[in-house]
Design a protein around this motif. Structure first.
Motif, PDB file in Angstrom:
ATOM      1  N   ASP A   1      -5.065  72.603 141.025  1.00 24.47           N
ATOM      2  CA  ASP A   1      -4.878  72.579 139.578  1.00 24.47           C
ATOM      3  C   ASP A   1      -6.166  72.165 138.875  1.00 24.47           C
ATOM      4  O   ASP A   1      -6.571  72.767 137.873  1.00 24.47           O
ATOM      5  CB  ASP A   1      -3.748  71.600 139.232  1.00 24.47           C
ATOM      6  CG  ASP A   1      -3.276  71.739 137.790  1.00 24.47           C
ATOM      7  OD1 ASP A   1      -3.556  72.765 137.157  1.00 24.47           O
ATOM      8  OD2 ASP A   1      -2.619  70.799 137.305  1.00 24.47           O
TER       9      ASP A   1
ATOM     10  N   ALA B   1      -2.424  80.691 139.159  1.00 29.62           N
ATOM     11  CA  ALA B   1      -1.418  79.875 138.482  1.00 29.62           C
ATOM     12  C   ALA B   1      -0.152  79.746 139.328  1.00 29.62           C
ATOM     13  O   ALA B   1       0.425  78.662 139.442  1.00 29.62           O
ATOM     14  CB  ALA B   1      -1.087  80.472 137.115  1.00 29.62           C
ATOM     15  N   ARG B   2       0.284  80.839 139.934  1.00 30.14           N
ATOM     16  CA  ARG B   2       1.497  80.789 140.774  1.00 30.14           C
ATOM     17  C   ARG B   2       1.248  79.958 142.027  1.00 30.14           C
ATOM     18  O   ARG B   2       2.153  79.266 142.515  1.00 30.14           O
ATOM     19  CB  ARG B   2       1.927  82.210 141.156  1.00 30.14           C
ATOM     20  CG  ARG B   2       2.433  83.072 140.015  1.00 30.14           C
ATOM     21  CD  ARG B   2       3.762  82.620 139.450  1.00 30.14           C
ATOM     22  NE  ARG B   2       4.908  82.896 140.296  1.00 30.14           N
ATOM     23  CZ  ARG B   2       5.666  83.987 140.219  1.00 30.14           C
ATOM     24  NH1 ARG B   2       5.381  84.951 139.342  1.00 30.14           N
ATOM     25  NH2 ARG B   2       6.729  84.120 140.983  1.00 30.14           N
TER      26      ARG B   2
ATOM     27  N   VAL C   1       1.631  76.411 140.975  1.00 34.26           N
ATOM     28  CA  VAL C   1       3.050  76.134 140.737  1.00 34.26           C
ATOM     29  C   VAL C   1       3.754  75.817 142.052  1.00 34.26           C
ATOM     30  O   VAL C   1       4.499  74.831 142.162  1.00 34.26           O
ATOM     31  CB  VAL C   1       3.735  77.336 140.047  1.00 34.26           C
ATOM     32  CG1 VAL C   1       5.257  77.244 140.172  1.00 34.26           C
ATOM     33  CG2 VAL C   1       3.348  77.390 138.583  1.00 34.26           C
TER      34      VAL C   1
ATOM     35  N   GLN D   1       9.391  74.697 137.422  1.00 36.94           N
ATOM     36  CA  GLN D   1       8.062  74.439 136.889  1.00 36.94           C
ATOM     37  C   GLN D   1       7.711  75.399 135.750  1.00 36.94           C
ATOM     38  O   GLN D   1       7.064  74.995 134.779  1.00 36.94           O
ATOM     39  CB  GLN D   1       7.004  74.545 137.989  1.00 36.94           C
ATOM     40  CG  GLN D   1       5.590  74.251 137.507  1.00 36.94           C
ATOM     41  CD  GLN D   1       5.454  72.907 136.825  1.00 36.94           C
ATOM     42  OE1 GLN D   1       5.990  71.911 137.314  1.00 36.94           O
ATOM     43  NE2 GLN D   1       4.750  72.848 135.711  1.00 36.94           N
ATOM     44  N   LEU D   2       8.140  76.647 135.843  1.00 30.41           N
ATOM     45  CA  LEU D   2       7.879  77.577 134.754  1.00 30.41           C
ATOM     46  C   LEU D   2       8.598  77.132 133.481  1.00 30.41           C
ATOM     47  O   LEU D   2       8.074  77.286 132.371  1.00 30.41           O
ATOM     48  CB  LEU D   2       8.297  78.992 135.144  1.00 30.41           C
ATOM     49  CG  LEU D   2       7.439  79.640 136.231  1.00 30.41           C
ATOM     50  CD1 LEU D   2       8.023  80.994 136.639  1.00 30.41           C
ATOM     51  CD2 LEU D   2       5.992  79.818 135.772  1.00 30.41           C
TER      52      LEU D   2
ATOM     53  N   ASP E   1       6.489  74.515 132.020  1.00 31.67           N
ATOM     54  CA  ASP E   1       5.336  75.082 131.309  1.00 31.67           C
ATOM     55  C   ASP E   1       5.722  75.538 129.904  1.00 31.67           C
ATOM     56  O   ASP E   1       4.959  75.351 128.949  1.00 31.67           O
ATOM     57  CB  ASP E   1       4.752  76.260 132.100  1.00 31.67           C
ATOM     58  CG  ASP E   1       4.098  75.833 133.404  1.00 31.67           C
ATOM     59  OD1 ASP E   1       3.797  74.637 133.553  1.00 31.67           O
ATOM     60  OD2 ASP E   1       3.910  76.700 134.277  1.00 31.67           O
TER      61      ASP E   1
ATOM     62  N   ASP F   1      -0.424  70.471 127.028  1.00 34.76           N
ATOM     63  CA  ASP F   1      -0.839  71.353 128.120  1.00 34.76           C
ATOM     64  C   ASP F   1      -1.957  72.295 127.676  1.00 34.76           C
ATOM     65  O   ASP F   1      -2.840  72.654 128.474  1.00 34.76           O
ATOM     66  CB  ASP F   1       0.349  72.179 128.632  1.00 34.76           C
ATOM     67  CG  ASP F   1       1.305  71.368 129.486  1.00 34.76           C
ATOM     68  OD1 ASP F   1       1.016  70.170 129.722  1.00 34.76           O
ATOM     69  OD2 ASP F   1       2.337  71.908 129.909  1.00 34.76           O
TER      70      ASP F   1
ATOM     71  N   LYS G   1      -4.357  73.672 130.903  1.00 30.63           N
ATOM     72  CA  LYS G   1      -3.527  74.080 132.023  1.00 30.63           C
ATOM     73  C   LYS G   1      -3.536  75.600 132.162  1.00 30.63           C
ATOM     74  O   LYS G   1      -3.196  76.328 131.228  1.00 30.63           O
ATOM     75  CB  LYS G   1      -2.093  73.596 131.823  1.00 30.63           C
ATOM     76  CG  LYS G   1      -1.926  72.081 131.857  1.00 30.63           C
ATOM     77  CD  LYS G   1      -2.163  71.531 133.237  1.00 30.63           C
ATOM     78  CE  LYS G   1      -1.873  70.049 133.310  1.00 30.63           C
ATOM     79  NZ  LYS G   1      -2.185  69.481 134.632  1.00 30.63           N
ATOM     80  N   ARG G   2      -3.920  76.080 133.329  1.00 30.91           N
ATOM     81  CA  ARG G   2      -3.972  77.521 133.580  1.00 30.91           C
ATOM     82  C   ARG G   2      -2.600  77.973 134.088  1.00 30.91           C
ATOM     83  O   ARG G   2      -2.385  78.200 135.277  1.00 30.91           O
ATOM     84  CB  ARG G   2      -5.058  77.849 134.595  1.00 30.91           C
ATOM     85  CG  ARG G   2      -6.462  77.467 134.134  1.00 30.91           C
ATOM     86  CD  ARG G   2      -6.882  78.259 132.885  1.00 30.91           C
ATOM     87  NE  ARG G   2      -8.259  77.954 132.517  1.00 30.91           N
ATOM     88  CZ  ARG G   2      -9.317  78.623 132.958  1.00 30.91           C
ATOM     89  NH1 ARG G   2      -9.161  79.627 133.805  1.00 30.91           N
ATOM     90  NH2 ARG G   2     -10.533  78.280 132.564  1.00 30.91           N
ATOM     91  N   THR G   3      -1.658  78.052 133.188  1.00 35.59           N
ATOM     92  CA  THR G   3      -0.290  78.389 133.545  1.00 35.59           C
ATOM     93  C   THR G   3      -0.072  79.889 133.592  1.00 35.59           C
ATOM     94  O   THR G   3      -0.881  80.684 133.087  1.00 35.59           O
ATOM     95  CB  THR G   3       0.672  77.783 132.514  1.00 35.59           C
ATOM     96  OG1 THR G   3       0.370  78.325 131.222  1.00 35.59           O
ATOM     97  CG2 THR G   3       0.549  76.265 132.461  1.00 35.59           C
TER      98      THR G   3
END
Length: 372
Positions: free
Chosen positions: A187, A205-206, A209, A251-252, A255, A273, A278-280
């Motif tokens: 992260d 990002a995944r 996660v 987690q999604l 986000d 975030d 945060k690179r979501t």
């Protein structure tokens, strides 16, 4: 977990048992710390505040998985399972202390974060040195204390169990702690990387996660409960098939709440975030859609705004509107629905008895549909 679902973790006195184990551990820690120095009481107070505020979601997944795999309330192993739940809560506390420092978060569950509390105390007392460095240092030590506590509580949880059961459970717990640490590193790395291709941004990002949150929030607790019940390899594999998609959906949802949630409910300021960079999946999807549409202004706004620590309320609102307008929010909601469908399909494939099956479905629903 929404307040309306809080009763889920009260079933079969789960919360009472986990809270009692946490209370005993905090009392032992206080006795030991204050024997070293009376000034150490402030450390224990901070640990106590952190563990008092948890939803007990991880402990609940562990307990009800134990029940689903043959565990019986009131038998000789129940206290060990409750202690394992306490160990999960203590590990989460350790992760949060450290995560708040790395993200420079100002609030946690509606209260000032530990590093901010100790920095303010330092500044107000006229001590020498930089208040921020002092606060960060204390929070790191708090995380270490909670990590030590989680290990001790798990050791007590496994005492007296058959060797094979204890070894299997300890292996799950160890893997979880290593994976979360590596996930936190990934992260941090992601936040330092230049924006790449849409596929690379979402893949990264995944990956974060799954490693940092999905497995530790849901999959590993469910697997741990099964291991404590002595489940075989096939049953454990079934738990992983349930836990990973559910953990990703969990987690999604987090986000989305980090951008769209009500601060009064989430306990965090709106847009944190975004300020933290945060690179979501949410941001990756927005950037991909803006790029595909040739919307250079939107691309520039995302690349400039995400990670800007000075982003004001107007800037947060502008970015939030862009996330919605590009279709990224709708995309993430769709991914959550797909993961939720996978979770239900996997639960249906398991021969879990009632009331464990029904309670696990309710817990899964609460985790995905929550507003905090």
């Amino acid at each position: 977990m929404p307040t309306a679902n809080a009763a889920l973790v009260d079933r079969e006195n789960l919360r009472t048992g986990v809270d009692a184990a946490l209370g005993r551990h905090v009392a032992r820690l206080r006795e030991e710390a204050e024997r070293i120095s009376p000034e150490a009481g402030a450390l224990v107070d901070a640990v106590e505040r952190m563990v008092a505020g948890g939803k007990r979601l991880r402990a609940a997944f562990c307990y009800w998985s134990w029940r689903a795999h043959g565990g019986t309330p009131g038998d000789g192993r129940e206290q060990g399972v409750l202690r394992a739940g306490a160990a999960l809560e203590l590990f989460q506390a350790a992760a949060l202390f450290h995560d708040d420092v790395m993200d420079d978060s100002s609030t946690r569950r509606g209260l000032p974060t530990a590093h901010r509390v100790f920095a303010d105390e330092h500044a107000g007392s006229g001590r020498r040195g930089e208040p921020r460095r002092f606060g960060d240092g204390v929070a790191i030590l708090l995380g270490d204390l909670a990590l030590i506590a989680s290990d001790e509580e798990m050791t007590r949880a496994l005492a007296g169990l058959p060797v094979s059961v204890a070894q299997a459970a300890h292996s799950v717990f160890s893997s979880m702690r290593t994976e979360v640490t590596v996930g936190q590193y990934l992260d941090l790395v992601a936040q330092t990387m230049p924006w790449g291709t849409a596929d690379d941004d979402e893949r990264r990002a995944r990956e974060v996660v799954r490693a940092k949150s999905a497995r530790y929030s849901v999959e590993h607790p469910i697997v741990l409960g099964a291991a404590l019940a002595g489940a075989d390899d096939a049953a454990v594999a079934g738990c992983r098939a349930v836990g990973l998609p559910l953990g990703e959906a969990f987690q999604l949802r987090d986000d989305l709440l980090g951008v769209l949630g009500d601060p009064a409910t989430t306990g965090k300021p709106a847009g944190d975030d975004l300020r933290e960079g945060k690179r979501t999946v949410l941001v990756a999807r927005a950037l991909a859609h803006a790029t595909a549409a040739g919307d250079d202004a939107a691309v520039a706004l995302l690349q400039r705004g995400v990670g800007d620590p000075d982003l004001d309320a107007a800037g947060v609102a502008e970015l939030t509107d862009l996330l919605v307008r590009t279709g990224a929010v709708a995309d993430v909601e769709q991914i959550i629905e797909e993961l939720w469908a996978q979770t239900l399909t996997q639960i249906e494939a398991r021969d879990w008895p009632e009331p464990a099956r029904g309670t696990l479905v309710e817990l899964a629903h609460a985790a995905v549909r929550r507003t905090a």
